[in-house]
Scaffold this active site. Structure first.
Site, short mmCIF file in Angstrom:
data_model
loop_
_atom_site.label_atom_id
_atom_site.label_comp_id
_atom_site.label_asym_id
_atom_site.label_seq_id
_atom_site.Cartn_x
_atom_site.Cartn_y
_atom_site.Cartn_z
N HIS A 251 0.71 -1.17 -0.16
CA HIS A 251 -0.14 -0.11 -0.03
C HIS A 251 0.73 1.29 0.01
CE1 HIS A 251 -3.18 3.08 1.20
NE2 HIS A 251 -4.16 1.83 0.74
N GLU A 310 -7.94 -5.46 0.04
CA GLU A 310 -8.38 -6.25 -1.13
C GLU A 310 -8.25 -7.81 -0.72
OE1 GLU A 310 -9.94 -4.30 -2.61
OE2 GLU A 310 -8.91 -3.31 -4.23
N1 ACO Z 1 3.75 -7.49 -4.69
C1 ACO Z 1 5.05 -7.72 -4.91
N2 ACO Z 1 5.74 -6.40 -5.08
C2 ACO Z 1 5.42 -5.32 -4.45
C3 ACO Z 1 3.90 -5.48 -4.34
C4 ACO Z 1 3.21 -6.56 -4.23
N3 ACO Z 1 2.07 -6.64 -4.05
N4 ACO Z 1 3.57 -4.10 -4.07
C5 ACO Z 1 4.69 -3.43 -4.14
N5 ACO Z 1 5.85 -4.13 -4.39
C6 ACO Z 1 7.20 -3.81 -4.56
C7 ACO Z 1 7.37 -2.97 -6.01
O1 ACO Z 1 7.68 -3.96 -6.89
C8 ACO Z 1 8.63 -1.97 -5.75
O2 ACO Z 1 9.93 -3.14 -5.72
P1 ACO Z 1 11.02 -2.33 -6.00
O3 ACO Z 1 11.31 -0.94 -5.18
O4 ACO Z 1 12.21 -3.43 -5.78
O5 ACO Z 1 10.94 -1.97 -7.56
C9 ACO Z 1 8.33 -1.72 -4.29
O6 ACO Z 1 7.32 -2.81 -3.71
C10 ACO Z 1 7.56 -0.45 -4.35
O7 ACO Z 1 6.51 -0.25 -5.25
P2 ACO Z 1 5.80 0.84 -5.90
O8 ACO Z 1 4.88 0.34 -6.89
O9 ACO Z 1 6.74 2.11 -5.88
O10 ACO Z 1 4.89 1.19 -4.57
P3 ACO Z 1 3.42 1.84 -4.62
O11 ACO Z 1 3.42 2.61 -3.37
O12 ACO Z 1 3.22 2.57 -5.80
O13 ACO Z 1 2.59 0.62 -4.47
C11 ACO Z 1 0.49 -0.50 -4.61
C12 ACO Z 1 1.08 0.35 -3.88
C13 ACO Z 1 0.28 -0.20 -6.19
C14 ACO Z 1 -0.58 -0.79 -4.02
C15 ACO Z 1 1.52 -2.01 -4.63
O14 ACO Z 1 1.50 -2.02 -3.30
C16 ACO Z 1 0.66 -2.96 -5.60
O15 ACO Z 1 0.75 -3.01 -6.56
N6 ACO Z 1 0.14 -3.91 -4.77
C17 ACO Z 1 -0.75 -5.01 -5.57
C18 ACO Z 1 -1.98 -4.31 -5.91
C19 ACO Z 1 -2.91 -4.29 -4.94
O16 ACO Z 1 -3.34 -5.12 -4.09
N7 ACO Z 1 -3.65 -3.22 -4.97
C20 ACO Z 1 -4.52 -2.63 -3.98
C21 ACO Z 1 -4.11 -1.45 -3.22
S1 ACO Z 1 -5.36 -0.98 -1.87
C22 ACO Z 1 -6.61 -0.16 -2.88
O17 ACO Z 1 -6.17 0.57 -3.68
C23 ACO Z 1 -8.11 -0.19 -2.55
#
Ligand code: ACO
Length: 367
Positions: A251, A310
């Site tokens: 998140h 989620e």
């Molecule tokens: N699985 C694996 N790796 C992840 C995940 C995940 N669920 N979430 C983040 N990471 C990793 C990324 O790959 C990245 O790694 P890196 O720095 O080595 O490249 C790092 O963590 C940071 O990721 P970002 O995308 O920059 O972080 P952001 O703050 O944008 O991410 C997000 C938030 C989009 C929710 C992300 O955690 C994700 O994609 N989760 C999976 C989708 C999900 O569950 N979405 C629902 C969110 S809740 C809602 O919106 C209601």
């Protein structure tokens, strides 16, 4: 592309002042208009929370019982739009079909427009699911509560009290959540004075992406493919090896566990045998969740990737017999109250949202 100096995800940027909700990512706390999530989820009906969110934003807002009755009438009114659900719309994804029907609603800024918008995703979600199953849509019963009527329109019969309580807890839990991507989109649109319908359509469009509200459907795909807790670690590692993200984890704001995850887990547990939940399903999901947290910690030790809303959304909506590809529609049904309140707040106190970009492209060629 030259490296972006700053944050292209706008982390840490305060883009609005709001009295609506506060997301404390370090403490894992959510406050909605002065009430903690625990004081609302499983405690208040969706109509009570709509009243809470709308308070002060509509001069003619009635007390909750009259508001609930008006919401029931709004459901009956928007049902007329279901006639536009033709084969082409049914062939789209569920959220695209619901969005297309929502786009038929007139724009405006008044309470009537707002209630139609809150009513519509519930009515259209049930109708779209039924039409995709080859069944006839069922007209709303304006006298029922919102959650009870949504389930009745979905199933064709009255839902159990436990199911109604479970859906109410869900709709309340997701009703508002700070300046998430869809709420920001709705506020940007509202800031142009385009109207509430336009703002909500923008919110839905942002919500449907898999990084935001599109995640819970794929959580079911993940659980089904894993099948047995013994397979979890290998499956999860394989997914990360492919560069996939684990849906339902991570998140932008929460660096500890998302408090909504536990609120929804409690709601699933409370529904128990009064729902369609398969025996052992919750325990299996908990085992997969535990394995995912271990794998994520090992793979991304410098990140704090925790369970988000989620993961247990998926379990709860599955237990209520919503098909996974319609989970985002149910999310929209809960979040619309928040989008509308934010849109009203933006228009009341805010200016046109118009940030700047820094041009890093080539200079014009010399003449
Ligand atoms: N699985 C694996 N790796 C992840 C995940 C995940 N669920 N979430 C983040 N990471 C990793 C990324 O790959 C990245 O790694 P890196 O720095 O080595 O490249 C790092 O963590 C940071 O990721 P970002 O995308 O920059 O972080 P952001 O703050 O944008 O991410 C997000 C938030 C989009 C929710 C992300 O955690 C994700 O994609 N989760 C999976 C989708 C999900 O569950 N979405 C629902 C969110 S809740 C809602 O919106 C209601």
């Amino acid at each position: 592309m030259p490296a972006f100096e700053g944050s292209d995800g706008l982390e840490g940027v305060i883009a609005a002042h709001t009295i609506l909700s506060d997301v404390d990512g370090a403490a894992g706390r959510l406050v909605i208009r002065g009430r903690s999530l625990d004081q609302l989820s499983g405690q208040a009906t969706y109509e009570e929370v709509v009243h809470l969110l709308f308070g002060g934003f509509f001069d003619d807002l009635p007390e909750t019982p009259a508001l609930a009755a008006a919401l029931g009438r709004a459901r009956a009114e928007v049902f007329a739009e279901v006639a536009a659900l033709d084969a082409r719309l049914i062939g789209l994804g569920a959220i695209e079909a619901v969005r297309a029907l929502m786009a038929r609603l007139p724009d405006g800024d008044d309470l009537h427009t707002a209630l139609r918008l809150v009513a519509a995703p519930a009515v259209f979600t049930a109708a779209v699911i039924r039409r995709r199953q080859g069944l006839q849509p069922i007209a709303p019963d304006a006298g029922l509560g919102h959650a009870a009527d949504l389930l009745r329109m979905l199933k064709g019969q009255a839902a159990s009290q436990a199911e109604v309580a479970g859906l109410d807890a869900y709709l309340v839990t997701v009703s508002d959540h700070g300046l998430n991507a869809s709420t920001f989109a709705a506020r940007v649109i509202a800031s142009t004075h385009a109207g509430l319908t336009s703002a909500v359509l923008g919110g839905i469009s942002a919500l449907k992406g898999p990084l935001h509200g599109g995640a819970p459907g794929p959580v079911i795909g993940m659980l089904d493919e894993i099948g047995d807790p013994a397979n979890a670690q290998a499956w999860l590692e394989g997914a990360l090896d492919r560069g996939d993200r684990l849906m339902g984890f991570g998140h932008r704001i929460y660096k500890v566990r998302d408090p909504r995850a536990d609120a929804l887990k409690r709601a699933v547990r409370a529904m128990g045998e009064g729902s369609n939940i398969l025996p052992g399903r919750l325990a299996f999901a908990e085992a997969v969740e535990a394995a995912a947290l271990v794998v994520l910690k090992a793979r991304k030790p410098d990140r704090s990737l925790q369970t988000n809303v989620e993961f247990y959304t998926a379990l709860l909506l599955e237990a209520l017999a919503f098909p996974p590809d319609a989970f985002t529609c149910v999310f929209a049904a809960g979040r619309t109250a928040g989008w509308v309140a934010h849109a009203r707040e933006q228009v009341a106190g805010g200016r046109l949202i118009r940030p700047q970009s820094l041009y890093v492209g080539p200079a014009p060629l010399a003449a």
